[in-house]
Every structure is written in structure tokens, then in C-alpha cells.
Write an enzyme that holds these catalytic residues in place. Structure first.
Site: not given
Ligand code: UD1
Length: 384
Positions: A222
Site C-alpha cells: 500500500h
Molecule cells: C495510512 C498510514 C500508513 C499506514 C496505512 C495502513 C499515514 C500517513 N499513513 O496510509 O502509515 O500503514 O494507513 O493502511 O497516516 N481509503 C479508503 N477507505 C478507507 C481509508 C482510505 O478508500 O477506509 C482510501 C483513501 O481515500 C485514499 C487511500 O485509501 O485514497 C489511502 O488512505 P490514507 O488514509 O490516505 O492513507 P494510507 O495509505 O491508508
């Protein structure tokens, strides 16, 4: 005494569950009680990324939900700070407890200190020294501000000493995630692998390869550095489909970010059509633990999985160039090898890893009792 604990994203939930249980246990005793509130910033909000972990790990619903959701880093951190400041003004806790290194950790530690509360960081002192990682920035700022820095291992204590952190602020407590692993191990062990896979298929009705213990690989990916760059992600997907999945079934629970990128980079059909590559939705804690317990190999860029592989002994290829968790590395006695994302290097280490046997190790104080030590350290620091 009043404590607010903060969670925001998936890796936080398994760290806060044992801490809350330690408070419950403390409050059942005869001494002064601890008042506790759980705040969820809402960074992760899908059922599979958040609520499922509350259900599975028996975490009570958050007392306060900030509903921050997705966004750029500045949006997530900024919106969390705005919402959390209101909570701080209303609740006036003595301590704010943050875990790990996600955006919620940074936003709430900064807000706590600006409101003159004391801040405790559980999982302090980890350093990748890679300042292009958002998590490294979060770790550095949180540790600089915290009044109590509770570390998972002795290497982390050294990192903090080198940065000039006063000795009295540092506490060596062990790895709180392993509390959850030990507590949930038996429940996970009772699960059936083929049922886990069947129940979590991304596309229902896909035909499954033959599943046998110790004869499959599991992958999670991820990090932006792996999945946000078309050239890198494409090369990795070609390696996975061409090599790993042709050797054995490969189970891949897909993070929402990676799913988006597979479609955007036109890799979707390639992964969907491979008979041995099984795409799954993000899976729950017990399901992942069970798959890990009998996997021939894990391929991951997750920090938490590196640690779980160390305890379970599963050979692990970490698709990163550096790690903030060196204690999990093969050269330090752990199960993980850093392979970056250059396919040649990944291929070489993949072949070597297949020769390795499962070899569980237990770093000092990864004993299932870290949460109690965390609470003790906070109670003791309160007297200062
Ligand atoms: C975050 C953490 C990372 C951790 C990871 C575990 C930070 C900086 N990063 O990264 O350290 O390893 O979580 O998963 O805090 N999204 C969904 N549904 C959700 C959550 C997110 O669709 O429930 C999508 C968001 O819209 C985005 C992407 O997933 O496009 C990434 O989500 P984001 O919370 O920005 O960071 P992670 O990559 O999950």
C-alpha cells in the site's frame, strides 16, 4: 486522572485494544480510577478498514468520532487538529496517548501539546531515516513533543538518546501489537484457510487454486513508493504474476489505494485473470494472522506485518529500501529481508527466501504484557 487515547487508521486499532484492557483491569482494582476516552479521527472509515477491527478485537465504540476521512496530508492533519482542539478544550485530559506513526498520531500530539496536556507516544523511537516517508515525519515530530516515549525495543532507545531525549522521558515497554497477537492467536488458529479466502474474495465466485498449508504466499502492498508510480507497480505486478503466482497460490488482500492504482495503470485484467493470484478485499485481524501462520512466504510493505512475521517466523520479503523496524530483519535475528522494489533484487531474494524455514523469534519484552507496562509508566510519570 483523565486520559484520551487516539486512533485513526487500521494499524492503530490492534495497538489501542490491549491498552484499553489494561485500563479496565486497573480500574477493577482498589486504587484511584483512570477516566478514559477513545477518540477516532476517522482517517480510515470503510467497514473493512476500521469497524471490523473494533468488532473483532472487542474495542468499545469510540467516545468521540472526528469524521476526518480521506484527503491530502495537510487536509487530514489540519482537519484532525481543528476537530481535536475542540475535544481538548471540552475534555481537558491530563494525558493524550498516541500510537504508531499515522497522521492522527502527529495531528493529535501537536494539538495536545498546544493545549498543555501531557503526551505519551506508544511505539516511540522507531526511525527509518527516510524523510520522504510521511510516517517518518510523523514519528519525528511526535517524539520531539512527547513527555513520555515508550519504546518497543532497545534500538529505539538508542535512537532517542542520540537525538538528546532526556533519559527520564524514555521507557522500554516492548511491542504492544504483540499483546494483541498473543491474545488472539488461538482464535485465529481455529480458522480454516480456504474459508477465509472464499469469504473475502474481491470478486465472488472466482475459482480458487488448490490451497495447502505452507504452500501459498500472501502479499500486501500500500505504500505510495510502491503503488503510486506506474513503472514500479507494473514491474512488481509482472513479477508477481510471472513468477510468484506461477510457483504457488498468491493471496493478495487489496488496500483501497492499490486497487485504484491497478485500475488506473491498466493492470487490473492481468491480476484478475491469473488463476493462481487471488485478489481479496482488505481482511480482518484474525484472518490475516491465520494466513500468516501457515504461509510459505509473505511479501509486504507493512511495518506491522514485518513484526508479526518475526514472532510467527514466516519468511518475509519487505518491499522497501529501509525500515524503521530493524529488529525484524534477518541480520538481527528476525524473519524479514529488505528487498526494495527493484525486480532483479526482489527476484534474487525471493529464491533465497524459498529455501528458508519458518523460524519464530521473540525480541525482548515482546511478551504480551506491554500494555500493562505502558499504563504503569503513565501512572508513574504522573507523579513527577
Ligand atoms: C495510512 C498510514 C500508513 C499506514 C496505512 C495502513 C499515514 C500517513 N499513513 O496510509 O502509515 O500503514 O494507513 O493502511 O497516516 N481509503 C479508503 N477507505 C478507507 C481509508 C482510505 O478508500 O477506509 C482510501 C483513501 O481515500 C485514499 C487511500 O485509501 O485514497 C489511502 O488512505 P490514507 O488514509 O490516505 O492513507 P494510507 O495509505 O491508508
Amino acid at each position: 486522572m483523565k486520559i484520551i487515547s487516539v486512533v485513526g487508521a487500521r494499524p492503530n486499532f490492534m495497538k489501542i485494544a490491549p491498552f484499553m484492557r489494561a485500563i479496565e483491569k486497573h480500574n477493577a482494582g482498589s486504587g484511584p480510577k483512570v477516566e478514559h476516552l477513545l477518540v477516532h479521527t476517522g482517517q480510515h472509515y470503510d467497514y473493512q478498514m476500521s469497524q471490523k477491527f473494533f468488532d473483532d478485537l472487542n474495542i468499545p465504540p469510540p467516545d468521540i468520532h472526528l469524521g476526518v476521512g480521506s484527503g491530502t496530508h495537510a487536509e487530514q492533519v489540519g482537519n484532525t487538529m481543528i476537530a481535536f482542539e475542540k475535544v481538548m478544550l471540552e475534555e481537558r485530559p491530563d494525558w493524550v496517548v498516541v500510537v504508531g506513526d499515522v497522521n492522527a498520531t502527529l495531528a493529535c500530539s501537536v494539538t495536545a501539546k498546544k493545549q498543555h496536556a501531557r503526551c505519551c507516544h506508544i511505539e516511540a523511537g522507531l526511525r527509518s531515516r527516510d524523510w520522504t516517508m510521511p510516517e517518518e515525519i510523523n514519528r519525528l515530530v511526535t517524539d520531539r513533543l512527547s513527555d513520555l516515549l515508550l519504546t518497543p525495543d532497545t534500538l529505539s532507545i538508542e535512537n532517542l538518546r542520540q537525538e538528546g531525549v532526556e533519559e527520564e522521558k524514555i521507557g522500554f515497554v516492548g511491542n504492544i501489537m504483540i499483546d494483541t497477537l498473543e491474545e488472539q492467536r488461538a482464535r485465529a488458529a481455529a480458522l480454516k484457510i480456504d474459508e477465509i479466502v472464499r469469504q473475502n474474495l474481491l470478486v465472488n465466485g472466482s475459482t480458487l487454486p488448490k490451497i495447502e498449508e505452507e504452500k501459498y504466499a500472501v502479499m500486501t502492498l500500500h505504500r505510495p513508493s510502491n503503488v503510486d508510480y506506474e513503472e514500479i507497480f507494473t514491474a512488481l505486478v509482472y513479477f508477481l504474476t510471472g513468477e510468484v503466482a506461477s510457483d504457488m497460490p498468491l493471496f493478495w488482500p487489496l488496500h483501497p489505494r492499490s486497487q485504484k492504482r491497478l485500475k488506473e495503470f491498466r493492470l487490473w485484467d492481468r491480476v484478475m485473470e491469473h488463476p493462481n493470484l487471488v485478489l481479496m478485499q482488505p481482511i480482518g485481524y484474525h484472518d490475516m494472522l491465520r494466513l500468516n501462520m501457515s504461509a510459505r512466504l509473505l511479501l509486504t510493505d507493512s511495518g506491522g506485518l514485518q513484526e508479526e512475521c518475526t514472532i510467527l517466523g514466516t519468511p518475509c520479503l519487505t518491499l522497501r529500501w529501509n525500515t524503521e523496524r530493524p529488529i525484524t530483519l534477518y541480520e538481527h535475528g528476525g524473519a524479514s529481508v529488505l528487498v526494495g522494489n527493484n525486480v532483479k533484487r526482489v527476484q534474487e531474494e525471493y529464491r533465497k527466501a524459498l529455501q528458508r524455514k519458518r523460524n519464530p523469534v521473540r525480541p525482548e519484552l515482546w511478551d504480551g504484557h506491554t500494555a500493562e507496562r505502558c499504563l504503569e509508566a503513565i501512572l508513574k510519570a504522573s507523579e513527577r
